[in-house]
Write a protein that holds these residues in place. Structure first.
Motif, PDB file in Angstrom:
ATOM      1  N   LEU A 330       4.081  -0.050   0.749  1.00 21.40           N
ATOM      2  CA  LEU A 330       5.122  -0.961   1.224  1.00 21.40           C
ATOM      3  C   LEU A 330       5.437  -0.576   2.667  1.00 21.40           C
ATOM      4  N   VAL A 331       5.227  -1.508   3.580  1.00 21.02           N
ATOM      5  CA  VAL A 331       5.241  -1.194   5.008  1.00 21.02           C
ATOM      6  C   VAL A 331       6.412  -1.882   5.682  1.00 21.02           C
ATOM      7  N   VAL A 355      -6.814  -0.470  -1.182  1.00 24.81           N
ATOM      8  CA  VAL A 355      -5.372  -0.364  -0.978  1.00 24.81           C
ATOM      9  C   VAL A 355      -4.794  -1.757  -0.806  1.00 24.81           C
ATOM     10  N   GLU A 356      -3.676  -2.004  -1.470  1.00 23.36           N
ATOM     11  CA  GLU A 356      -2.933  -3.243  -1.264  1.00 23.36           C
ATOM     12  C   GLU A 356      -1.760  -2.947  -0.325  1.00 23.36           C
ATOM     13  N   THR A 357      -1.659  -3.715   0.739  1.00 25.38           N
ATOM     14  CA  THR A 357      -0.580  -3.526   1.704  1.00 25.38           C
ATOM     15  C   THR A 357       0.452  -4.629   1.523  1.00 25.38           C
ATOM     16  N   TRP A 358       1.661  -4.241   1.135  1.00 25.84           N
ATOM     17  CA  TRP A 358       2.764  -5.185   0.956  1.00 25.84           C
ATOM     18  C   TRP A 358       3.747  -5.018   2.117  1.00 25.84           C
ATOM     19  N   ARG A 359       4.337  -6.116   2.521  1.00 26.09           N
ATOM     20  CA  ARG A 359       5.313  -6.101   3.604  1.00 26.09           C
ATOM     21  C   ARG A 359       6.718  -6.066   3.031  1.00 26.09           C
ATOM     22  N   LEU A 360       7.558  -5.262   3.644  1.00 27.43           N
ATOM     23  CA  LEU A 360       8.927  -5.092   3.147  1.00 27.43           C
ATOM     24  C   LEU A 360       9.653  -6.425   3.048  1.00 27.43           C
ATOM     25  N   ASP A 361       9.534  -7.276   4.063  1.00 31.61           N
ATOM     26  CA  ASP A 361      10.297  -8.523   4.095  1.00 31.61           C
ATOM     27  C   ASP A 361       9.842  -9.513   3.030  1.00 31.61           C
ATOM     28  N   ASN A 362       8.591  -9.392   2.581  1.00 33.46           N
ATOM     29  CA  ASN A 362       8.052 -10.411   1.677  1.00 33.46           C
ATOM     30  C   ASN A 362       7.794  -9.917   0.260  1.00 33.46           C
ATOM     31  N   ARG A 366       8.316  -7.388  -5.663  1.00 33.99           N
ATOM     32  CA  ARG A 366       7.146  -7.219  -6.528  1.00 33.99           C
ATOM     33  C   ARG A 366       7.047  -5.805  -7.083  1.00 33.99           C
ATOM     34  N   LEU A 367       7.881  -4.884  -6.606  1.00 32.37           N
ATOM     35  CA  LEU A 367       7.753  -3.494  -7.013  1.00 32.37           C
ATOM     36  C   LEU A 367       7.924  -3.309  -8.524  1.00 32.37           C
ATOM     37  N   SER A 368       8.772  -4.124  -9.134  1.00 30.17           N
ATOM     38  CA  SER A 368       9.020  -3.978 -10.570  1.00 30.17           C
ATOM     39  C   SER A 368       7.775  -4.248 -11.393  1.00 30.17           C
ATOM     40  N   GLY A 369       6.770  -4.886 -10.797  1.00 31.12           N
ATOM     41  CA  GLY A 369       5.555  -5.194 -11.536  1.00 31.12           C
ATOM     42  C   GLY A 369       4.503  -4.096 -11.491  1.00 31.12           C
ATOM     43  N   TRP A 379       6.272   3.394   3.738  1.00 30.59           N
ATOM     44  CA  TRP A 379       6.314   3.621   5.185  1.00 30.59           C
ATOM     45  C   TRP A 379       7.556   2.900   5.718  1.00 30.59           C
ATOM     46  N   LEU A 380       8.736   3.481   5.526  1.00 29.86           N
ATOM     47  CA  LEU A 380      10.004   2.814   5.838  1.00 29.86           C
ATOM     48  C   LEU A 380      10.923   3.737   6.632  1.00 29.86           C
ATOM     49  N   THR A 381      11.674   3.152   7.562  1.00 27.60           N
ATOM     50  CA  THR A 381      12.689   3.885   8.308  1.00 27.60           C
ATOM     51  C   THR A 381      13.928   4.059   7.431  1.00 27.60           C
ATOM     52  N   PRO A 382      14.889   4.927   7.827  1.00 28.53           N
ATOM     53  CA  PRO A 382      16.111   5.087   7.029  1.00 28.53           C
ATOM     54  C   PRO A 382      16.851   3.773   6.795  1.00 28.53           C
ATOM     55  N   THR A 383      16.959   2.931   7.826  1.00 25.66           N
ATOM     56  CA  THR A 383      17.659   1.655   7.655  1.00 25.66           C
ATOM     57  C   THR A 383      16.937   0.767   6.648  1.00 25.66           C
ATOM     58  N   GLU A 384      15.617   0.699   6.753  1.00 23.92           N
ATOM     59  CA  GLU A 384      14.832  -0.113   5.823  1.00 23.92           C
ATOM     60  C   GLU A 384      14.894   0.457   4.411  1.00 23.92           C
ATOM     61  N   LEU A 385      14.883   1.775   4.312  1.00 25.61           N
ATOM     62  CA  LEU A 385      14.931   2.414   3.000  1.00 25.61           C
ATOM     63  C   LEU A 385      16.287   2.183   2.334  1.00 25.61           C
ATOM     64  N   ALA A 386      17.366   2.253   3.117  1.00 30.73           N
ATOM     65  CA  ALA A 386      18.690   1.997   2.562  1.00 30.73           C
ATOM     66  C   ALA A 386      18.811   0.567   2.051  1.00 30.73           C
ATOM     67  N   GLY A 387      18.236  -0.380   2.797  1.00 28.27           N
ATOM     68  CA  GLY A 387      18.243  -1.764   2.335  1.00 28.27           C
ATOM     69  C   GLY A 387      17.442  -1.948   1.057  1.00 28.27           C
ATOM     70  N   LEU A 388      16.318  -1.253   0.948  1.00 23.41           N
ATOM     71  CA  LEU A 388      15.514  -1.336  -0.278  1.00 23.41           C
ATOM     72  C   LEU A 388      16.282  -0.777  -1.467  1.00 23.41           C
ATOM     73  N   MET A 389      17.041   0.288  -1.263  1.00 25.55           N
ATOM     74  CA  MET A 389      17.810   0.890  -2.356  1.00 25.55           C
ATOM     75  C   MET A 389      18.855  -0.090  -2.902  1.00 25.55           C
ATOM     76  N   GLN A 390      19.424  -0.912  -2.015  1.00 23.36           N
ATOM     77  CA  GLN A 390      20.406  -1.896  -2.472  1.00 23.36           C
ATOM     78  C   GLN A 390      19.739  -3.018  -3.256  1.00 23.36           C
ATOM     79  N   ARG A 391      18.579  -3.429  -2.807  1.00 26.68           N
ATOM     80  CA  ARG A 391      17.908  -4.554  -3.455  1.00 26.68           C
ATOM     81  C   ARG A 391      17.140  -4.120  -4.711  1.00 26.68           C
TER      82      ARG A 391
END
Length: 545
Positions: A330-331, A355-362, A366-369, A379-391
């Motif tokens: 997840l990039v 390797v399958e490359t998934w984009r964070l915004d899109n 799909r991670l639950s699958g 491959w995420l910055t702290p801001t991106e990682l914090a947003g992923l934790m909420q979603r």
């Protein structure tokens, strides 16, 4: 006054003790350089040589540079000493390394024969190279090959050897050695202040030593004062080369020390290589293709080392998992994340792992699958990682999740407790407890001594280590202020630097011929608990790709 002439062959030649070069001499110079560096004769045929035990060397393997180095200052390994063969060392009257032999009452001191022989001329040098005996009749070491060179090739080689090190490299005055540090745009003011503060204090420490007399003893050649120039770059990276060239034209420097930059450092490295300027251990993320040249040294490959270690870990998974499980990364949005993902994809392709490359915004939904035998890389910055934790507050069912430590903020990565249980973090720094002990001993007392506030201690420690390594290297030049000689000391003799690298943030300092990254492995760590920043390694050993 000496006048220096730049020839297209790329060698500085002084007009002091050697005659001014005409076109014929320039041709000899080019031919001699090919013999010395490439093992290629003026005829185009490969150079050949024979060692005393009968082994035959051909072409590049027979080139002088293999042992005598690019600088011509030679090499030492154990009891084997390869002598200098620069113009002053071969043809001059002074000792090649610029200091008198040691003497002590009541001791019979035997100096190296190459330091006490008479100067060569072209005739005696030709005899020595062809027959294996010096001009005082001494037989050379078995390591020194015997060459079959005709008169034309011998003339060309002699002309080139005379050109080696006839004068100091640019950036050295009668009493001052000039150095630069480079700062690129968008650097945090606090980081700039911290780095420059350490460098200024380190240079002041060197100046204090100089006021006490020649550094250490009469054998030391580092008797010059140091001056630091701060080269601040502005504008887009495409304009940096011109800015660096302008800085260097106004005041040439002997080497570039440390430095501070964001994601774009390639133009700086390109300038260092083109200017043949040693650039030592900047505080940057190197480019993916960094380190391919001669003059740029780094502490670590950073993200690219993480990608290489991830590739090794994933390729070594159980073969049944390789057949049925997927590798998904997840990039995030940053250029660095996307380049790291591309590097991981290429590395795993070499092992036959798709390797399958998934984009964070899109693709984050799909991670639950993902299945239990799938592998996930973030491959995420702290801001991106914090947003992923909420979603996505709960991790997928995968056995583990590999997380880039450099992008995510290391142990400060904002992971939810559930994600912390399965996350495996790439940790390129030394283990926290061991690093803290080193800082207590080698950095914090030094900062206090010079009145510097503790800030980003990894940045401050790396900067101090870089300056220490420069100091140790300069000391060993013994007054032979040649840029290539400094490079050779750094790459060939890291063990002689003692504790110079001790303040660095990385677990190891190791270099060798052609190596440009001193830290070559990382730890893979887990979070020790659901909250807090305490981490523990999966294994004590560093993982080296």
């Amino acid at each position: 006054m000496k006048v220096a002439i730049w020839f297209l062959v790329g060698v500085w030649v002084g007009s002091g003790d050697s005659a001014a070069l005409d076109m014929a001499d320039a041709q000899h110079l080019a031919a001699g350089r090919a013999i010395y560096h490439e093992g290629r004769l003026p005829s185009g045929r490969p150079l050949t040589a024979t060692r005393g035990e009968g082994s035959r060397l051909v072409g590049a393997a027979a080139a002088c540079v293999q042992c005598h180095q690019r600088s011509g200052m030679g090499l030492a390994e154990g009891a084997n000493v390869i002598p200098p063969i620069t113009g002053p060392a071969l043809f001059g009257a002074r000792l090649p390394d610029g200091y008198a032999p040691r003497r002590a009452p009541g001791m019979d001191f035997r100096d190296y024969p190459f330091r006490t022989r008479a100067p060569y001329n072209e005739s005696t040098l030709a005899q020595a190279i062809r027959n294996g005996h010096s001009n005082d009749g001494r037989r050379f070491s078995i390591l020194m090959p015997r060459y079959t060179l005709d008169d034309a090739a011998m003339k060309a080689l002699a002309v080139y050897l005379r050109s080696l090190s006839p004068q100091r490299s640019p950036g050295v005055d009668e009493r001052v050695v000039h150095f630069a540090t480079v700062i690129t745009p968008r650097v945090e003011p606090g980081d700039r202040e911290a780095m420059i503060g350490v460098l200024n204090a380190c240079f002041a420490e060197h100046a204090l030593d100089q006021t006490k007399g020649p550094s250490g003893n009469a054998e030391s050649g580092d008797r010059q004062f140091w001056k630091l120039h701060v080269w601040t770059l502005v504008g887009p990276p495409q304009s940096w080369h011109r800015q660096l060239a302008d800085y260097h034209a106004r005041q040439p420097v002997f080497a570039m020390i440390s430095g501070l930059g964001g994601e774009a450092w390639s133009p700086v490295e390109a300038f260092c290589e083109r200017a043949e300027l040693p650039c030592l251990f900047p505080n940057v993320q190197p480019a993916a293709d960094a380190g391919a040249g001669r003059y740029s040294f780094y502490f670590s490959r950073g993200l690219w080392l993480e990608a290489a270690v991830f590739a090794r870990q994933l390729a070594a998974r159980d073969s049944t998992l390789l057949r049925s499980g997927r590798v998904v990364q997840l990039v995030g949005r940053s250029d660095r994340a996307q380049r790291a993902a591309e590097m991981l994809t290429r590395a795993l392709a070499d092992s036959g792992v798709p390797v399958e490359t998934w984009r964070l915004d899109n693709d984050q939904d799909r991670l639950s699958g993902l299945a239990a035998n799938d592998a996930l890389v973030l491959w995420l910055t702290p801001t991106e990682l914090a947003g992923l934790m909420q979603r996505v507050p709960l991790p997928p069912r995968t056995e583990s999740v590999l997380v880039s430590g450099i992008l995510s903020g290391m142990q400060a990565a904002p992971l939810n407790p559930a994600w912390r249980k399965v996350a495996v973090l790439a940790y390129g720094f030394d283990a926290p407890a061991r690093w803290d002990q080193r800082m207590q001993r080698y950095l914090r007392p030094w900062l206090k001594k010079y009145g510097l506030a503790r800030a980003d201690e990894r940045l401050q420690g790396n900067t101090l280590a870089a300056c220490n390594l420069l100091s140790e290297g300069m000391l060993r030049l013994r007054g032979n202020y040649l840029r290539d000689y400094l490079v050779e000391w750094v790459e060939n003799y890291p063990e002689t630097m003692g504790l110079a690298s001790a303040p660095q943030a990385y677990p190891r300092f190791s270099l060798g011929p052609g190596q440009r990254f001193s830290s070559k492995g990382i730890y893979m760590v887990r979070f020790a608990d659901a909250d807090g920043q305490r981490i523990e390694p999966l294994q004590d050993a560093l993982i080296v790709p």
